[in-house]
Design a protein around this motif. Sequence first.
Motif, short mmCIF file in Angstrom:
data_model
loop_
_atom_site.label_atom_id
_atom_site.label_comp_id
_atom_site.label_asym_id
_atom_site.label_seq_id
_atom_site.Cartn_x
_atom_site.Cartn_y
_atom_site.Cartn_z
N LEU A 1 6.06 61.19 -20.48
CA LEU A 1 6.12 60.35 -21.67
C LEU A 1 7.20 60.81 -22.62
O LEU A 1 7.45 60.19 -23.63
CB LEU A 1 4.75 60.33 -22.36
N SER B 1 11.32 58.56 -20.29
CA SER B 1 10.08 58.43 -19.52
C SER B 1 10.28 57.52 -18.33
O SER B 1 9.83 57.83 -17.23
CB SER B 1 8.96 57.86 -20.39
N ALA B 2 10.95 56.41 -18.55
CA ALA B 2 11.18 55.46 -17.47
C ALA B 2 12.00 56.10 -16.35
O ALA B 2 11.70 55.92 -15.17
CB ALA B 2 11.87 54.21 -18.00
N LEU C 1 1.39 51.05 -24.90
CA LEU C 1 1.94 52.41 -24.97
C LEU C 1 1.68 53.05 -26.32
O LEU C 1 1.40 54.24 -26.40
CB LEU C 1 3.44 52.41 -24.66
N GLU C 2 1.72 52.27 -27.39
CA GLU C 2 1.48 52.82 -28.72
C GLU C 2 0.05 53.31 -28.90
O GLU C 2 -0.25 54.04 -29.85
CB GLU C 2 1.81 51.78 -29.79
N VAL D 1 3.65 52.45 -19.65
CA VAL D 1 4.96 52.45 -20.30
C VAL D 1 5.53 51.03 -20.35
O VAL D 1 6.16 50.64 -21.33
CB VAL D 1 5.95 53.41 -19.59
N ASP E 1 10.30 59.21 -26.14
CA ASP E 1 11.55 58.66 -25.62
C ASP E 1 11.23 57.83 -24.37
O ASP E 1 11.17 58.33 -23.26
CB ASP E 1 12.52 59.79 -25.29
N VAL E 2 11.01 56.54 -24.58
CA VAL E 2 10.58 55.65 -23.50
C VAL E 2 11.63 55.56 -22.40
O VAL E 2 11.31 55.50 -21.22
CB VAL E 2 10.20 54.25 -24.04
N ASP E 3 12.91 55.57 -22.77
CA ASP E 3 13.97 55.49 -21.76
C ASP E 3 13.94 56.71 -20.84
O ASP E 3 14.08 56.59 -19.62
CB ASP E 3 15.34 55.36 -22.43
#
Length: 123
Positions: A8, A16-17, A73-74, A68, A12-14
């Motif tokens: 996670l 994480s992806a 996600l929040e 994600v 930083d979602v990018d």
Amino acid sequence: MYSAMVLLAEGDVDASAGELNELLRVTRAAPRLTQYEGAPWHLHFAGPEVSMATSWLAEFATAVAMLVGSDDLELLRRCGAERCDNLFLDATRNHTQRFCSTACQNRTKVAAFRSRAWCSRSP
């Protein structure tokens, strides 16, 4: 190897992806229906040729990837207890859950009570 917080990436979602895509690639996660004798059909994300550990990792990576890629996600939170780093999905109606379990909540409340009781003692 991988932890929930690395996956996670601390918000930083990018990142994480990217981590999740690599984990999905390595585990060869792909949905398939499985049925054991006398049981209903259910979904697995790894084939029978992989180890149980890899199978669990593929299922974990798939679940996190689905989270994600969703609006939920929040709702992923870190436990508010001092010595707990568990993550949980806040499914409460008003989204104010602070602890991963009642055990962590009780430990925190007891510690606060004892701290107040100790501070209120007069010498």
